[in-house]
Design an enzyme around this catalytic site. Structure first.
Site, PDB file in Angstrom:
ATOM      1  N   LYS A  22       8.927   8.692  -8.185  1.00 36.19           N
ATOM      2  CA  LYS A  22       9.158   7.245  -8.171  1.00 36.19           C
ATOM      3  C   LYS A  22      10.539   7.035  -8.805  1.00 36.19           C
ATOM      4  CE  LYS A  22       7.756   2.849  -7.903  1.00 36.19           C
ATOM      5  NZ  LYS A  22       7.211   2.131  -6.745  1.00 36.19           N
ATOM      6  N   GLY A  72       9.230  -2.009  -3.645  1.00 34.92           N
ATOM      7  CA  GLY A  72       9.348  -3.106  -2.695  1.00 34.92           C
ATOM      8  C   GLY A  72       9.729  -2.586  -1.316  1.00 34.92           C
ATOM      9  N   GLY A  98       0.795  -1.233   0.000  1.00 39.56           N
ATOM     10  CA  GLY A  98       0.000   0.000   0.000  1.00 39.56           C
ATOM     11  C   GLY A  98       0.826   1.282   0.000  1.00 39.56           C
ATOM     12  N   LYS A  99       2.075   1.210  -0.419  1.00 38.45           N
ATOM     13  CA  LYS A  99       2.913   2.423  -0.471  1.00 38.45           C
ATOM     14  C   LYS A  99       2.326   3.471  -1.427  1.00 38.45           C
ATOM     15  CE  LYS A  99       6.634   0.329  -1.919  1.00 38.45           C
ATOM     16  NZ  LYS A  99       6.142  -1.074  -1.956  1.00 38.45           N
ATOM     17  N   THR A 100       1.823   2.986  -2.573  1.00 37.22           N
ATOM     18  CA  THR A 100       1.287   3.934  -3.556  1.00 37.22           C
ATOM     19  C   THR A 100      -0.010   4.553  -3.027  1.00 37.22           C
ATOM     20  OG1 THR A 100       2.254   2.587  -5.294  1.00 37.22           O
ATOM     21  CG2 THR A 100       0.651   4.219  -5.980  1.00 37.22           C
TER      22      THR A 100
HETATM   23  N1  LIG Z   1      -6.659   0.416   1.459  1.00 42.31           N
HETATM   24  C1  LIG Z   1      -6.789  -0.282   0.325  1.00 42.31           C
HETATM   25  N2  LIG Z   1      -8.007  -0.671  -0.108  1.00 42.31           N
HETATM   26  C2  LIG Z   1      -8.160  -1.377  -1.250  1.00 42.31           C
HETATM   27  N3  LIG Z   1      -7.158  -1.723  -2.045  1.00 42.31           N
HETATM   28  C3  LIG Z   1      -5.910  -1.353  -1.663  1.00 42.31           C
HETATM   29  C4  LIG Z   1      -5.667  -0.615  -0.469  1.00 42.31           C
HETATM   30  N4  LIG Z   1      -4.334  -0.399  -0.349  1.00 42.31           N
HETATM   31  C5  LIG Z   1      -3.783  -0.969  -1.439  1.00 42.31           C
HETATM   32  N5  LIG Z   1      -4.724  -1.530  -2.222  1.00 42.31           N
HETATM   33  C6  LIG Z   1      -4.514  -2.254  -3.474  1.00 42.31           C
HETATM   34  O1  LIG Z   1      -3.491  -3.225  -3.249  1.00 42.31           O
HETATM   35  C7  LIG Z   1      -2.578  -3.243  -4.317  1.00 42.31           C
HETATM   36  C8  LIG Z   1      -1.184  -2.886  -3.780  1.00 42.31           C
HETATM   37  O2  LIG Z   1      -1.205  -1.556  -3.261  1.00 42.31           O
HETATM   38  P1  LIG Z   1      -0.063  -0.515  -3.630  1.00 42.31           P
HETATM   39  O3  LIG Z   1      -0.371   0.779  -2.974  1.00 42.31           O
HETATM   40  O4  LIG Z   1       0.125  -0.465  -5.122  1.00 42.31           O
HETATM   41  O5  LIG Z   1       1.195  -1.230  -2.966  1.00 42.31           O
HETATM   42  P2  LIG Z   1       2.762  -0.924  -3.097  1.00 42.31           P
HETATM   43  O6  LIG Z   1       2.887   0.470  -3.635  1.00 42.31           O
HETATM   44  O7  LIG Z   1       3.307  -1.086  -1.726  1.00 42.31           O
HETATM   45  O8  LIG Z   1       3.286  -1.969  -4.042  1.00 42.31           O
HETATM   46  C9  LIG Z   1      -3.096  -2.252  -5.350  1.00 42.31           C
HETATM   47  O9  LIG Z   1      -3.893  -2.929  -6.280  1.00 42.31           O
HETATM   48  C10 LIG Z   1      -3.951  -1.314  -4.517  1.00 42.31           C
HETATM   49  O10 LIG Z   1      -4.963  -0.689  -5.277  1.00 42.31           O
HETATM   50 MG   LIG Z   2       3.783   1.223  -5.361  1.00 41.96          MG
END
Ligand SMILES: Nc1ncnc2c1ncn2[C@@H]1O[C@H](COP(=O)(O)OP(=O)(O)O)[C@@H](O)[C@H]1O
Ligand SMILES: [Mg+2]
Length: 230
Positions: free
Chosen positions: A37, A118, A14-16
């Site tokens: 990024k 990561g 959930g970093k993004t």
């Molecule tokens: N709070 C949340 N509710 C629903 N989906 C989420 C949530 N946080 C992350 N996701 C989903 O989980 C996946 C990974 O999240 P992301 O933020 O991209 O992770 P990271 O940047 O750490 O790789 C994505 O598809 C994102 O949309």
């Molecule tokens: Mg990300």
């Protein structure tokens, strides 16, 4: 300028999503933040559907319609650690150039929200890990962790890794990206243990979000607590 490095306990934690909420919050406060990024993998280009910058630009109203490419410093096709994704294209990340680009792209902005790839021990080059880049940027680390079982261990290891390098984290945010959501009692216990053993605040928990086009301003108190100086 205030710079925060959004790192996480793993890929896909959930970093993004946390970066998105922080960008929305900073604009809401009248600031002029920039999302960066440094190394995107698993994408053809910065406009790819899996590009983190594209997700951010599509969901921050102040950025909609703007070119997200300047937010991405290097981009590699394979969904692997940047070192290997680059190497398999016959390329190599130059840490000095990467750092110069981060600073250059941050110029004129009030805040930099830099998102890692990561977790902390992800190789950027044959001799450099993501955690080394955090140190070089001088940005303050923020840890994104899962709400689910296992998070106490992963978050505390991330905290210790950063402190071992004299990088004191700003705080921790837990994100519930799974369906079904993590049991609320477990989230409370995870938060309690993380705060007790790390002596750092868990600024909040981002619940499972169904629609990212809907307003996320209910999460602004988490951002406020996280970014508060303490
Ligand atoms: N709070 C949340 N509710 C629903 N989906 C989420 C949530 N946080 C992350 N996701 C989903 O989980 C996946 C990974 O999240 P992301 O933020 O991209 O992770 P990271 O940047 O750490 O790789 C994505 O598809 C994102 O949309
Ligand atoms: Mg990300």
């Amino acid at each position: 300028m205030d710079s925060f490095f959004i790192t996480g306990t793993d890929t896909g934690v959930g970093k993004t999503v946390l970066s998105l909420v922080l960008m929305q919050y900073l604009y809401h406060c009248g600031a002029n933040p920039v999302y960066i990024k440094p190394a995107q993998t698993g994408c053809r280009d910065p406009y790819d559907k899996d590009s983190d910058a594209k997700f951010i630009y599509d969901h921050v109203k102040e950025l909609q319609g703007k070119d997200c490419a300047p937010s991405v410093i290097c981009c590699f096709r394979e969904p692997k650690a940047p070192y290997f994704a680059a190497r398999n294209e016959g390329k190599e990340i130059n840490p000095h150039e990467l750092l110069q680009e981060i600073y250059k792209r941050g110029k004129g902005h009030s805040h930099m929200i830099i998102e890692g790839a990561g977790g902390l021990f992800v190789p950027l080059t044959a001799t450099m890990l993501m955690v080394d880049l955090i140190g070089e940027t001088k940005a303050v680390p923020v840890i994104a962790g899962r709400t689910a079982l296992g998070t106490i261990n992963h978050v505390l290891m991330a905290v210790e890794t950063l402190r071992h390098r004299h990088l004191e984290p700003q705080g921790i945010v837990l994100i519930d990206s799974q369906n079904p959501p993590t049991d609320t009692a477990m989230i409370r216990e995870n938060q309690e243990a993380i705060e007790a053993f790390s002596r750092l605040p868990v600024a909040g928990v981002i619940p499972s979000i169904v629609d990212f086009t809907k307003s996320l301003d209910f999460l602004f108190p988490i951002c406020k607590r996280l970014l508060e100086k303490h």
